[in-house]
Design a protein around this motif. Structure first.
Motif, PDB file in Angstrom:
ATOM      1  N   MET A 177       0.294  -1.094   0.038  1.00 42.06           N
ATOM      2  CA  MET A 177       0.298  -0.388   0.028  1.00 42.06           C
ATOM      3  C   MET A 177       0.973   1.379   0.013  1.00 42.06           C
ATOM      4  SD  MET A 177      -3.381   0.649   2.300  1.00 42.06           S
ATOM      5  CE  MET A 177      -3.239   2.227   3.546  1.00 42.06           C
ATOM      6  N   PRO A 178       0.669   2.332  -0.749  1.00 43.38           N
ATOM      7  CA  PRO A 178       1.097   3.423  -1.296  1.00 43.38           C
ATOM      8  C   PRO A 178       1.318   4.054   0.669  1.00 43.38           C
ATOM      9  CG  PRO A 178      -0.527   3.314  -2.677  1.00 43.38           C
ATOM     10  CD  PRO A 178      -0.298   1.903  -2.398  1.00 43.38           C
ATOM     11  N   ILE A 179       1.893   4.895   0.669  1.00 41.32           N
ATOM     12  CA  ILE A 179       1.839   6.059   1.592  1.00 41.32           C
ATOM     13  C   ILE A 179       2.097   7.489   1.513  1.00 41.32           C
ATOM     14  CG2 ILE A 179       2.744   4.436   3.546  1.00 41.32           C
ATOM     15  CD1 ILE A 179       5.586   5.564   3.834  1.00 41.32           C
ATOM     16  N   SER A 180       2.360   8.728   1.558  1.00 45.48           N
ATOM     17  CA  SER A 180       2.680  10.084   1.338  1.00 45.48           C
ATOM     18  C   SER A 180       3.790  10.496   1.289  1.00 45.48           C
ATOM     19  CB  SER A 180       1.898  10.316   2.636  1.00 45.48           C
ATOM     20  OG  SER A 180       2.201  11.098   3.348  1.00 45.48           O
ATOM     21  N   THR A 181       4.419  11.088   0.514  1.00 44.66           N
ATOM     22  CA  THR A 181       5.603  11.654   0.837  1.00 44.66           C
ATOM     23  C   THR A 181       6.019  12.436   2.016  1.00 44.66           C
ATOM     24  OG1 THR A 181       5.520  12.511  -1.692  1.00 44.66           O
ATOM     25  CG2 THR A 181       7.155  13.402  -0.306  1.00 44.66           C
ATOM     26  N   ASP A 182       4.649  12.596   2.595  1.00 42.96           N
ATOM     27  CA  ASP A 182       5.203  13.497   4.122  1.00 42.96           C
ATOM     28  C   ASP A 182       5.718  12.235   5.494  1.00 42.96           C
ATOM     29  OD1 ASP A 182       4.515  15.640   3.345  1.00 42.96           O
ATOM     30  OD2 ASP A 182       2.906  16.075   4.105  1.00 42.96           O
ATOM     31  N   ARG A 183       4.944  11.206   5.211  1.00 42.47           N
ATOM     32  CA  ARG A 183       4.555   9.894   5.810  1.00 42.47           C
ATOM     33  C   ARG A 183       5.764   9.447   5.448  1.00 42.47           C
ATOM     34  NH1 ARG A 183       1.644   4.577   6.532  1.00 42.47           N
ATOM     35  NH2 ARG A 183       2.891   3.599   9.057  1.00 42.47           N
ATOM     36  N   PHE A 184       6.736   9.235   4.288  1.00 45.32           N
ATOM     37  CA  PHE A 184       7.865   8.593   3.717  1.00 45.32           C
ATOM     38  C   PHE A 184       8.788   9.225   4.499  1.00 45.32           C
ATOM     39  CE2 PHE A 184      11.331   8.901   0.957  1.00 45.32           C
ATOM     40  CZ  PHE A 184      11.778   7.592   0.972  1.00 45.32           C
ATOM     41  N   GLU A 185       9.196  10.810   4.549  1.00 45.66           N
ATOM     42  CA  GLU A 185       9.741  12.224   5.173  1.00 45.66           C
ATOM     43  C   GLU A 185      10.211  11.619   6.931  1.00 45.66           C
ATOM     44  OE1 GLU A 185      12.255  13.233   3.720  1.00 45.66           O
ATOM     45  OE2 GLU A 185      11.207  12.730   1.535  1.00 45.66           O
ATOM     46  N   ARG A 186       9.738  11.618   7.144  1.00 44.04           N
ATOM     47  CA  ARG A 186       9.422  10.666   8.360  1.00 44.04           C
ATOM     48  C   ARG A 186       9.249   9.970   9.175  1.00 44.04           C
ATOM     49  NH1 ARG A 186       4.003  13.306   8.679  1.00 44.04           N
ATOM     50  NH2 ARG A 186       3.407  10.651   8.472  1.00 44.04           N
ATOM     51  N   LEU A 187       9.824   8.541   8.403  1.00 42.66           N
ATOM     52  CA  LEU A 187      10.341   7.320   8.989  1.00 42.66           C
ATOM     53  C   LEU A 187      11.761   7.417   8.902  1.00 42.66           C
ATOM     54  CD1 LEU A 187       8.339   4.913   5.810  1.00 42.66           C
ATOM     55  CD2 LEU A 187       8.514   4.895   8.124  1.00 42.66           C
ATOM     56  N   GLY A 188      12.348   6.786   9.813  1.00 47.39           N
ATOM     57  CA  GLY A 188      13.892   6.658  10.154  1.00 47.39           C
ATOM     58  C   GLY A 188      14.703   5.470   8.746  1.00 47.39           C
ATOM     59  N   ALA A 189      15.873   5.704   9.183  1.00 51.14           N
ATOM     60  CA  ALA A 189      16.659   4.224   8.193  1.00 51.14           C
ATOM     61  C   ALA A 189      15.646   3.040   8.616  1.00 51.14           C
ATOM     62  CB  ALA A 189      17.641   4.264   8.322  1.00 51.14           C
ATOM     63  N   ASP A 190      14.739   2.384   9.190  1.00 50.73           N
ATOM     64  CA  ASP A 190      14.532   0.855   9.567  1.00 50.73           C
ATOM     65  C   ASP A 190      13.056   1.175   9.576  1.00 50.73           C
ATOM     66  OD1 ASP A 190      13.902   1.982  11.639  1.00 50.73           O
ATOM     67  OD2 ASP A 190      14.753   1.069  12.918  1.00 50.73           O
ATOM     68  N   GLY A 191      12.702   2.647   8.660  1.00 50.24           N
ATOM     69  CA  GLY A 191      11.036   2.247   8.384  1.00 50.24           C
ATOM     70  C   GLY A 191       9.834   2.923   9.874  1.00 50.24           C
ATOM     71  N   ASP A 192      11.232   3.675  11.241  1.00 51.34           N
ATOM     72  CA  ASP A 192      10.790   4.052  12.002  1.00 51.34           C
ATOM     73  C   ASP A 192      10.638   4.966  11.761  1.00 51.34           C
ATOM     74  OD1 ASP A 192      10.889   4.460  14.549  1.00 51.34           O
ATOM     75  OD2 ASP A 192      12.719   4.801  15.739  1.00 51.34           O
ATOM     76  N   GLU A 193       8.731   5.126  12.431  1.00 49.67           N
ATOM     77  CA  GLU A 193       8.199   6.866  12.052  1.00 49.67           C
ATOM     78  C   GLU A 193       8.072   7.242  13.843  1.00 49.67           C
ATOM     79  OE1 GLU A 193       3.914   8.564  10.443  1.00 49.67           O
ATOM     80  OE2 GLU A 193       4.459   6.714  10.026  1.00 49.67           O
ATOM     81  N   ASP A 194       7.159   6.296  14.710  1.00 48.59           N
ATOM     82  CA  ASP A 194       6.904   7.014  16.402  1.00 48.59           C
ATOM     83  C   ASP A 194       7.885   5.791  17.165  1.00 48.59           C
ATOM     84  OD1 ASP A 194       4.896   8.176  15.169  1.00 48.59           O
ATOM     85  OD2 ASP A 194       3.523   6.712  14.868  1.00 48.59           O
ATOM     86  N   GLY A 195       8.563   5.200  16.867  1.00 48.62           N
ATOM     87  CA  GLY A 195       9.937   4.738  17.805  1.00 48.62           C
ATOM     88  C   GLY A 195       9.683   3.187  17.164  1.00 48.62           C
ATOM     89  N   PRO A 196      11.095   2.596  18.161  1.00 49.58           N
ATOM     90  CA  PRO A 196      11.289   0.751  17.583  1.00 49.58           C
ATOM     91  C   PRO A 196      10.038   0.044  17.542  1.00 49.58           C
ATOM     92  CG  PRO A 196      12.923   1.613  19.701  1.00 49.58           C
ATOM     93  CD  PRO A 196      11.653   3.275  19.294  1.00 49.58           C
ATOM     94  N   THR A 197      10.417  -0.688  16.675  1.00 49.56           N
ATOM     95  CA  THR A 197       9.139  -1.664  16.701  1.00 49.56           C
ATOM     96  C   THR A 197       9.185  -2.745  17.795  1.00 49.56           C
ATOM     97  OG1 THR A 197       9.242  -2.115  14.509  1.00 49.56           O
ATOM     98  CG2 THR A 197       8.271  -3.592  15.761  1.00 49.56           C
TER      99      THR A 197
END
Length: 125
Positions: A1-21
């Motif tokens: 599923m695609p994500i917005s560019t804004d959300r993409f920019e918030r992602l860290g190198a390992d896909g971390d947006e809000d904190g570690p998995t």
């Protein structure tokens, strides 16, 4: 599923947006340090307490430091002031939202209703 560019920019190198998995080494280490914000620990102390393998603690702490989650001085590591302030803000936001949900309606809704105009009442004008 695609994500917005804004959300993409918030992602860290390992896909971390809000904190570690949850369940990862980063999550275990950060949770431990967040639960003990008044102390700093060596890598071996963190390994002993979190059950993260000693060889994984150092690289994980470096990644957390690069993301502003932990601070490093000499041989010691602690949760960063920035991370604690983000946690505090998130906690305050969650508390505010919970208190609003406990009411019958959000406070601003009552004020809005006093001034709202129903567009259906003015269709023929």
């Amino acid at each position: 599923m695609p994500i917005s560019t804004d959300r993409f920019e918030r992602l860290g190198a390992d896909g971390d947006e809000d904190g570690p998995t949850p369940g990862t080494n980063a999550s275990a280490i950060l949770t431990f340090l967040r639960n003990n914000p008044d102390k700093a620990y060596t890598q071996s102390e963190i390994a002993d307490v979190t059950d993260v393998k000693a060889g994984s603690v150092g690289p994980t702490l470096v990644r957390l430091r690069d993301r502003g989650r932990v601070d490093h001085r000499g041989h010691y590591w602690r949760v960063s002031d920035h991370d604690r302030s983000v946690d505090a803000a998130a906690g305050q936001s969650a508390d505010a939202l919970a208190s609003r949900e406990a009411d019958d309606e959000r406070p601003e809704m009552a004020a809005w209703r006093d001034h709202a105009v129903d567009p259906r009442e003015h269709r023929d004008e």
